[in-house]
Motif scaffolding. Structure first.
Motif, short mmCIF file in Angstrom:
data_model
loop_
_atom_site.label_atom_id
_atom_site.label_comp_id
_atom_site.label_asym_id
_atom_site.label_seq_id
_atom_site.Cartn_x
_atom_site.Cartn_y
_atom_site.Cartn_z
N GLU A 1 69.16 -105.72 10.58
CA GLU A 1 68.88 -105.16 9.23
C GLU A 1 68.09 -104.03 9.55
N THR A 2 67.87 -103.32 10.34
CA THR A 2 67.16 -102.09 11.42
C THR A 2 67.27 -100.85 9.92
N CYS A 3 66.85 -100.62 9.21
CA CYS A 3 67.62 -99.19 8.63
C CYS A 3 66.63 -97.65 9.31
N HIS A 4 65.63 -97.66 10.04
CA HIS A 4 65.11 -96.80 10.76
C HIS A 4 64.15 -97.38 11.90
N ILE A 5 64.53 -96.25 12.64
CA ILE A 5 64.19 -96.74 14.35
C ILE A 5 63.57 -95.73 14.64
N LEU A 6 62.33 -95.87 15.84
CA LEU A 6 61.40 -95.06 16.44
C LEU A 6 61.73 -95.24 17.73
N ALA A 7 61.78 -94.25 18.80
CA ALA A 7 61.93 -94.43 20.10
C ALA A 7 60.71 -93.84 21.13
N GLY B 1 61.95 -99.28 21.34
CA GLY B 1 62.58 -98.77 20.69
C GLY B 1 62.17 -100.26 19.14
N PHE B 2 61.58 -99.46 18.17
CA PHE B 2 60.84 -100.18 17.00
C PHE B 2 61.46 -99.72 16.05
N ASP B 3 61.81 -101.18 15.48
CA ASP B 3 62.29 -101.02 13.62
C ASP B 3 60.71 -101.37 12.28
N LEU C 1 75.67 -108.23 37.46
CA LEU C 1 75.83 -108.79 36.15
C LEU C 1 75.50 -108.20 35.24
N ALA C 2 76.88 -108.15 34.37
CA ALA C 2 76.83 -106.93 33.03
C ALA C 2 75.32 -107.15 32.10
N LEU C 3 75.11 -106.00 31.42
CA LEU C 3 74.19 -106.20 30.56
C LEU C 3 74.38 -106.91 29.09
N TYR C 4 73.76 -107.62 29.28
CA TYR C 4 73.42 -108.83 27.66
C TYR C 4 74.34 -107.45 26.46
N ARG C 5 75.12 -107.90 25.31
CA ARG C 5 75.39 -107.21 24.62
C ARG C 5 74.21 -107.11 23.43
N ILE C 6 73.51 -106.68 22.86
CA ILE C 6 72.39 -106.88 21.93
C ILE C 6 72.68 -107.04 20.52
N ASN C 7 72.84 -105.61 20.52
CA ASN C 7 72.99 -104.99 19.36
C ASN C 7 73.25 -102.86 19.33
N THR C 8 74.45 -102.04 18.20
CA THR C 8 74.47 -101.37 18.54
C THR C 8 73.17 -100.18 19.09
N LEU C 9 72.12 -100.69 18.42
CA LEU C 9 70.97 -99.48 18.22
C LEU C 9 69.97 -99.59 19.89
N VAL C 10 70.15 -100.95 20.16
CA VAL C 10 69.24 -101.49 21.18
C VAL C 10 70.04 -101.21 22.29
N SER D 1 58.14 -105.28 28.33
CA SER D 1 59.57 -105.50 27.25
C SER D 1 58.76 -105.26 26.27
N ASP D 2 59.66 -104.82 24.79
CA ASP D 2 58.98 -104.63 23.66
C ASP D 2 58.65 -106.22 22.94
N HIS D 3 57.94 -106.47 21.66
CA HIS D 3 57.15 -107.67 21.25
C HIS D 3 58.10 -107.69 20.19
N GLU D 4 58.68 -109.51 19.46
CA GLU D 4 60.14 -109.80 18.65
C GLU D 4 59.25 -109.16 17.43
N ARG D 5 57.87 -109.31 16.75
CA ARG D 5 57.78 -108.66 15.56
C ARG D 5 57.95 -106.98 15.66
N THR D 6 58.90 -106.25 15.67
CA THR D 6 59.25 -105.14 15.52
C THR D 6 60.68 -105.11 16.68
N LYS D 7 61.22 -105.80 16.36
CA LYS D 7 62.49 -105.12 17.87
C LYS D 7 63.10 -105.21 16.45
N LEU D 8 64.44 -104.53 17.15
CA LEU D 8 65.70 -104.39 16.14
C LEU D 8 66.65 -105.36 16.54
N ASP D 9 66.54 -104.92 14.74
CA ASP D 9 68.35 -106.03 14.61
C ASP D 9 68.78 -105.41 13.66
#
Length: 221
Positions: A178-184, A118-120, A93-102, A168-176
Protein backbone atom coordinates in the motif's frame (compact mmCIF):
# COMPACT_ATOMS: atom_id res chain seq x y z
CA UNK A 1 10.62 16.33 2.50
CA UNK A 2 11.10 15.70 6.20
CA UNK A 3 13.51 17.68 8.34
CA UNK A 4 16.24 15.24 9.36
CA UNK A 5 18.66 16.19 12.13
CA UNK A 6 21.59 14.54 13.88
CA UNK A 7 21.80 14.57 17.67
CA UNK A 8 24.79 15.83 19.61
CA UNK A 9 25.37 12.24 20.81
CA UNK A 10 25.87 10.99 17.28
CA UNK A 11 28.06 13.99 16.44
CA UNK A 12 30.22 13.16 19.48
CA UNK A 13 30.71 9.47 18.74
CA UNK A 14 30.51 9.58 14.94
CA UNK A 15 31.90 12.97 13.81
CA UNK A 16 32.36 11.80 10.23
CA UNK A 17 28.69 10.92 9.79
CA UNK A 18 26.93 12.24 6.70
CA UNK A 19 23.52 11.24 5.37
CA UNK A 20 21.38 11.56 2.28
CA UNK A 21 17.65 11.00 1.93
CA UNK A 22 15.58 10.16 -1.14
CA UNK A 23 11.87 10.98 -1.05
CA UNK A 24 9.65 9.78 -3.90
CA UNK A 25 6.10 8.98 -4.91
CA UNK A 26 5.96 5.32 -5.94
CA UNK A 27 3.81 2.37 -6.89
CA UNK A 28 4.83 -0.86 -5.19
CA UNK A 29 4.44 -4.40 -6.52
CA UNK A 30 4.86 -7.83 -4.99
CA UNK A 31 7.57 -8.93 -7.46
CA UNK A 32 9.57 -7.52 -10.37
CA UNK A 33 11.37 -10.05 -12.56
CA UNK A 34 13.71 -7.50 -14.15
CA UNK A 35 14.83 -6.25 -10.74
CA UNK A 36 15.50 -9.78 -9.58
CA UNK A 37 17.59 -10.38 -12.67
CA UNK A 38 19.80 -7.51 -11.46
CA UNK A 39 19.91 -8.99 -7.97
CA UNK A 40 20.89 -12.39 -9.38
CA UNK A 41 23.73 -10.83 -11.41
CA UNK A 42 25.09 -9.10 -8.31
CA UNK A 43 24.71 -12.26 -6.23
CA UNK A 44 26.77 -14.33 -8.67
CA UNK A 45 29.51 -11.69 -8.73
CA UNK A 46 29.60 -11.36 -4.94
CA UNK A 47 29.69 -15.09 -4.29
CA UNK A 48 32.47 -15.64 -6.83
CA UNK A 49 34.73 -12.86 -5.51
CA UNK A 50 34.07 -12.61 -1.76
CA UNK A 51 34.64 -14.80 1.28
CA UNK A 52 32.92 -14.32 4.61
CA UNK A 53 36.06 -12.91 6.26
CA UNK A 54 36.25 -10.09 3.68
CA UNK A 55 32.75 -8.71 4.26
CA UNK A 56 33.44 -6.74 7.43
CA UNK A 57 36.46 -5.14 5.72
CA UNK A 58 34.40 -3.47 2.99
CA UNK A 59 35.01 0.25 3.74
CA UNK A 60 31.40 1.36 4.24
CA UNK A 61 30.54 -1.71 6.32
CA UNK A 62 33.73 -1.33 8.35
CA UNK A 63 32.83 2.30 9.11
CA UNK A 64 29.33 1.31 10.25
CA UNK A 65 30.77 -1.40 12.49
CA UNK A 66 33.18 1.14 13.98
CA UNK A 67 30.25 3.50 14.63
CA UNK A 68 28.52 0.71 16.55
CA UNK A 69 31.61 0.24 18.71
CA UNK A 70 31.89 3.97 19.35
CA UNK A 71 28.24 4.10 20.42
CA UNK A 72 28.70 1.08 22.68
CA UNK A 73 27.16 -1.76 20.63
CA UNK A 74 28.79 -5.03 19.56
CA UNK A 75 28.57 -5.17 15.72
CA UNK A 76 29.12 -8.92 15.71
CA UNK A 77 25.96 -9.49 17.78
CA UNK A 78 23.84 -6.82 16.07
CA UNK A 79 25.15 -6.75 12.52
CA UNK A 80 24.48 -3.80 10.23
CA UNK A 81 21.92 -4.87 7.63
CA UNK A 82 24.27 -4.50 4.64
CA UNK A 83 26.75 -6.86 6.29
CA UNK A 84 24.01 -9.33 7.21
CA UNK A 85 22.70 -9.36 3.63
CA UNK A 86 26.14 -10.02 2.16
CA UNK A 87 26.83 -12.76 4.68
CA UNK A 88 23.55 -14.42 3.77
CA UNK A 89 24.47 -14.55 0.10
CA UNK A 90 28.01 -15.78 0.71
CA UNK A 91 26.56 -18.59 2.85
CA UNK A 92 24.60 -19.71 -0.21
CA UNK A 93 21.21 -18.50 1.02
CA UNK A 94 18.92 -16.56 -1.31
CA UNK A 95 17.58 -13.15 -0.38
CA UNK A 96 14.05 -13.00 0.91
CA UNK A 97 11.58 -11.70 -1.69
CA UNK A 98 9.57 -9.07 0.16
CA UNK A 99 8.21 -6.53 -2.32
CA UNK A 100 9.72 -4.35 -5.02
CA UNK A 101 10.50 -1.33 -2.82
CA UNK A 102 12.22 -3.43 -0.16
CA UNK A 103 14.05 -5.40 -2.85
CA UNK A 104 15.34 -2.14 -4.37
CA UNK A 105 16.65 -0.98 -0.98
CA UNK A 106 18.31 -4.36 -0.44
CA UNK A 107 20.02 -4.30 -3.84
CA UNK A 108 21.48 -0.83 -3.27
CA UNK A 109 22.57 -1.82 0.22
CA UNK A 110 24.27 -4.93 -1.13
CA UNK A 111 26.03 -3.05 -3.93
CA UNK A 112 27.25 -0.14 -1.82
CA UNK A 113 27.65 -1.48 1.73
CA UNK A 114 25.36 1.19 3.15
CA UNK A 115 22.71 0.24 5.69
CA UNK A 116 19.65 2.02 4.28
CA UNK A 117 16.43 2.82 6.08
CA UNK A 118 13.30 2.47 3.97
CA UNK A 119 10.14 4.06 5.39
CA UNK A 120 6.53 4.58 4.34
CA UNK A 121 6.20 8.31 4.94
CA UNK A 122 2.43 8.09 5.42
CA UNK A 123 3.16 6.09 8.59
CA UNK A 124 5.73 8.49 10.03
CA UNK A 125 4.35 10.68 12.83
CA UNK A 126 5.25 14.37 12.61
CA UNK A 127 7.56 15.94 10.06
CA UNK A 128 10.87 15.74 11.94
CA UNK A 129 13.28 12.84 12.27
CA UNK A 130 16.34 12.83 14.50
CA UNK A 131 19.23 10.38 14.50
CA UNK A 132 20.15 9.55 18.09
CA UNK A 133 21.29 6.61 20.20
CA UNK A 134 18.97 3.96 21.61
CA UNK A 135 18.08 3.99 25.31
CA UNK A 136 17.90 1.14 27.80
CA UNK A 137 14.61 -0.78 27.37
CA UNK A 138 13.47 1.53 24.56
CA UNK A 139 10.63 -0.31 22.77
CA UNK A 140 11.40 -1.31 19.19
CA UNK A 141 9.82 -4.04 17.05
CA UNK A 142 12.20 -4.94 14.26
CA UNK A 143 10.72 -6.05 10.95
CA UNK A 144 10.46 -9.84 11.10
CA UNK A 145 12.62 -9.89 14.24
CA UNK A 146 10.24 -9.15 17.08
CA UNK A 147 11.46 -7.02 19.98
CA UNK A 148 14.95 -5.70 19.22
CA UNK A 149 17.35 -4.41 21.86
CA UNK A 150 18.35 -1.04 20.39
CA UNK A 151 20.22 0.22 23.46
CA UNK A 152 23.34 2.05 22.17
CA UNK A 153 22.34 1.54 18.52
CA UNK A 154 22.04 4.56 16.22
CA UNK A 155 18.29 5.11 15.76
CA UNK A 156 16.04 7.48 13.84
CA UNK A 157 13.03 8.67 15.85
CA UNK A 158 9.83 10.38 14.82
CA UNK A 159 7.33 11.92 17.22
CA UNK A 160 6.21 8.49 18.45
CA UNK A 161 9.62 6.83 18.85
CA UNK A 162 12.21 4.84 16.97
CA UNK A 163 11.61 3.88 13.35
CA UNK A 164 14.96 2.73 12.04
CA UNK A 165 18.43 1.47 12.97
CA UNK A 166 21.25 0.18 10.72
CA UNK A 167 20.36 -3.32 11.94
CA UNK A 168 16.60 -3.22 11.33
CA UNK A 169 13.73 -0.85 10.67
CA UNK A 170 10.53 -0.80 12.76
CA UNK A 171 7.36 -2.67 11.82
CA UNK A 172 5.35 0.54 12.29
CA UNK A 173 6.76 2.37 9.25
CA UNK A 174 7.68 -0.55 7.00
CA UNK A 175 7.20 -0.56 3.23
CA UNK A 176 4.27 -2.66 2.05
CA UNK A 177 2.09 -3.02 -1.04
CA UNK A 178 0.00 0.00 0.00
CA UNK A 179 3.04 2.30 0.19
CA UNK A 180 2.71 5.36 -2.08
CA UNK A 181 5.53 7.54 -0.68
CA UNK A 182 8.97 6.28 0.26
CA UNK A 183 11.71 7.87 2.33
CA UNK A 184 15.06 6.11 1.93
CA UNK A 185 17.86 7.26 4.25
CA UNK A 186 21.45 6.31 3.42
CA UNK A 187 23.81 6.42 6.38
CA UNK A 188 27.42 7.36 5.70
CA UNK A 189 29.42 6.68 8.82
CA UNK A 190 32.55 6.98 6.66
CA UNK A 191 31.65 10.49 5.47
CA UNK A 192 30.09 11.72 2.25
CA UNK A 193 32.11 9.80 -0.33
CA UNK A 194 29.79 7.52 -2.29
CA UNK A 195 26.54 8.86 -0.83
CA UNK A 196 25.39 10.73 -3.93
CA UNK A 197 26.08 7.72 -6.14
CA UNK A 198 24.05 5.47 -3.83
CA UNK A 199 21.16 7.96 -3.81
CA UNK A 200 21.18 8.16 -7.59
CA UNK A 201 21.16 4.36 -7.78
CA UNK A 202 18.00 4.33 -5.67
CA UNK A 203 16.45 6.98 -7.91
CA UNK A 204 17.32 5.04 -11.07
CA UNK A 205 15.83 1.82 -9.70
CA UNK A 206 12.66 3.62 -8.56
CA UNK A 207 12.27 5.03 -12.07
CA UNK A 208 12.75 1.61 -13.65
CA UNK A 209 10.72 -0.56 -11.32
CA UNK A 210 8.44 1.55 -9.10
CA UNK A 211 6.75 3.88 -11.60
CA UNK A 212 8.46 6.91 -10.06
CA UNK A 213 10.16 10.06 -11.34
CA UNK A 214 13.01 9.31 -8.94
CA UNK A 215 11.99 11.86 -6.32
CA UNK A 216 14.12 14.40 -4.47
CA UNK A 217 17.52 14.10 -2.76
CA UNK A 218 18.47 15.89 0.46
CA UNK A 219 21.89 15.74 2.16
CA UNK A 220 22.24 16.25 5.90
CA UNK A 221 24.92 16.04 8.58
Amino acid sequence: MYKISVSDEIRKYCPSFRGVAVYAEVTNTIFCEELWNEIDVFTRKLVSTTCAEDIKLQPVIAATREAYKRCGKDPSRYRPSAEALRRRLVRGLALYRINTLVDIINLVSLCTGYSIGGFDTDKIQGDNLELGIGHTDEPFEGIGRGVLNIERLPVYRDRAGGIGTPTSDHERTKLDLETCHILAIINGYNGSEGLEEAAKMIQDLLRKYAFSDGGDIKFFK
